[in-house]
Design an enzyme around this catalytic site. Structure first.
Site, PDB file in Angstrom:
ATOM      1  N   HIS A 174       0.823  -1.130  -0.172  1.00 52.27           N
ATOM      2  CA  HIS A 174      -0.144  -0.141  -0.058  1.00 52.27           C
ATOM      3  C   HIS A 174       0.685   1.291   0.207  1.00 52.27           C
ATOM      4  CE1 HIS A 174      -4.321  -1.567   0.355  1.00 52.27           C
ATOM      5  NE2 HIS A 174      -3.451  -2.613   1.086  1.00 52.27           N
ATOM      6  N   GLU A 209      -9.174   4.351  -6.279  1.00 57.10           N
ATOM      7  CA  GLU A 209      -8.249   4.629  -7.278  1.00 57.10           C
ATOM      8  C   GLU A 209      -9.135   5.411  -8.464  1.00 57.10           C
ATOM      9  OE1 GLU A 209      -9.505   0.757  -8.248  1.00 57.10           O
ATOM     10  OE2 GLU A 209      -9.376   1.617  -6.519  1.00 57.10           O
ATOM     11  N   ARG A 232      -4.542  13.295 -24.162  1.00 53.56           N
ATOM     12  CA  ARG A 232      -2.965  13.928 -23.454  1.00 53.56           C
ATOM     13  C   ARG A 232      -2.788  13.429 -22.083  1.00 53.56           C
ATOM     14  NH1 ARG A 232      -2.149  20.198 -23.561  1.00 53.56           N
ATOM     15  NH2 ARG A 232      -3.564  19.933 -21.568  1.00 53.56           N
TER      16      ARG A 232
END
Length: 350
Positions: free
Chosen positions: A224, A254, A274
């Site tokens: 972690h 996440e 991008r």
């Protein structure tokens, strides 16, 4: 002193940055000899620092605030027009004083947060500030700045420093249904991308949901500690990939959300891709390569729940069809990959 204390009590009762700002200006306006108080916003447009009034007192005596985009505000000026304030910020000082003309004495108090200045209080009075008056003003300002810091802390994710889910819910519910400021179509702060079709496309607001691919494997394989480092580095790449008036949130785990403001669909595609490529090409210590998947949608139609749900659907389509992809919800619907069923004002996504 009693009115000042009463105003401080009122000021610290607010749970919103804008209302707190209005309250401190109202408190300062009531001090003797003060002719004008303003909250200035400090921002960068095309690499040049600018300043513009964000909250001020009208001639009628009423405090008003603007919700327009800073870069599109016709009242914006180069920070170079305020040399005393410019030098104060450059030297990271707590205040600056100037007397631009007879009978006009100005005090600037930059609000320092995270070693940066985005807000400054400007107090103008008809005669020079006495030591006692300066102490009173700085005392009120210190209470204001401390409380701003507390509000900011409550709005941000502790690990990445990005805005948190609670802040997203509040901001998106307040602004999304109003088009996130339809007056900002002429924003001059642009992305460094080619956009030949910009003149033919409508400017819109976009919501994107970002998810780190195979993040559980990162935690399982490296621990972690390295997982947290990946989250922090992804947050940094997000900050550098979008403009100052866009908004970036960490939803937890996440997953991140981006509110991309006032740009065209073709530019949105390019900007999101991008960012995706910037993550793909970044070397994460110990972990190596990491990729992200992203789904996005226009905020022009639907409730906040619908818009977020549509972006989620586009994201999960990207994750289920190869990952490391950017998917636009409307394109997926048009291609028949997603079907939207609307009935009784409820939206079901398949």
């Amino acid at each position: 002193m009693k009115p000042i204390l009463q105003n401080l009590v009122e000021m610290t009762g607010h749970r919103d940055h804008l209302r707190l700002e209005v309250s401190v200006l109202s408190t300062l306006q009531k001090l003797s000899s003060i002719t004008e108080v303003r909250a200035l916003e400090i921002f960068t447009d095309a690499g040049v620092p600018h300043v513009r009034p964000r909250t001020w007192v009208e001639d009628s005596g009423q405090l008003v605030s603007t919700d327009s985009e800073a870069a599109a505000d016709p009242r914006r000026e180069s920070l170079d027009h305020y040399p005393a304030l410019r030098d104060c910020i450059a030297k990271k000082e707590s205040s600056a004083v100037s007397s631009p003309r007879k009978g006009c004495h100005v005090l600037w108090l930059p609000v320092w947060m995270h070693d940066k200045v985005s807000t400054c209080l400007e107090i103008t009075q008809s005669r020079p500030l006495s030591a006692h008056k300066l102490d009173v003003i700085k005392g009120v300002f210190q209470v204001y700045q401390n409380y701003q810091s507390l509000l900011d802390y409550s709005e941000r994710d502790a690990l990445t420093g990005l805005f948190n889910r609670k802040t997203f819910d509040e901001q998106f519910s307040r602004h999304a249904m109003n088009g996130l400021d339809s007056r900002s179509s002429a924003i001059s702060e642009s992305f460094a991308v080619e956009d030949g079709a910009a003149g033919d496309e409508p400017v819109q607001q976009w919501l994107a949901v970002v998810d780190i691919d195979h993040f559980k494997q990162v935690n399982d394989r490296f621990g972690h500690l390295y997982g947290d480092e990946v989250l922090i580095l992804i947050a940094n790449i997000l900050r550098s990939s979008f403009r100052s008036h866009d908004r970036i949130f960490r939803f937890g785990g996440e997953e991140f959300v981006v509110l991309l403001r006032s740009t065209t669909l073709s530019t949105a595609h390019k900007v999101f891709n991008r960012f995706r490529l910037a993550v793909q090409e970044y070397h994460f210590p110990q972990v190596g390569q990491v990729t992200v998947s992203l789904g996005f949608v226009s905020t022009a139609q639907g409730s906040p729940v619908e818009i977020l749900g549509q972006a989620d659907q586009a994201l999960y389509y990207a994750k289920e069809h190869g990952r490391n992809e950017v998917c636009f919800y409307d394109d997926l619907v048009a291609a028949g990959h997603l079907v939207t069923k609307v009935a009784n004002d409820d939206v079901e996504l398949f």
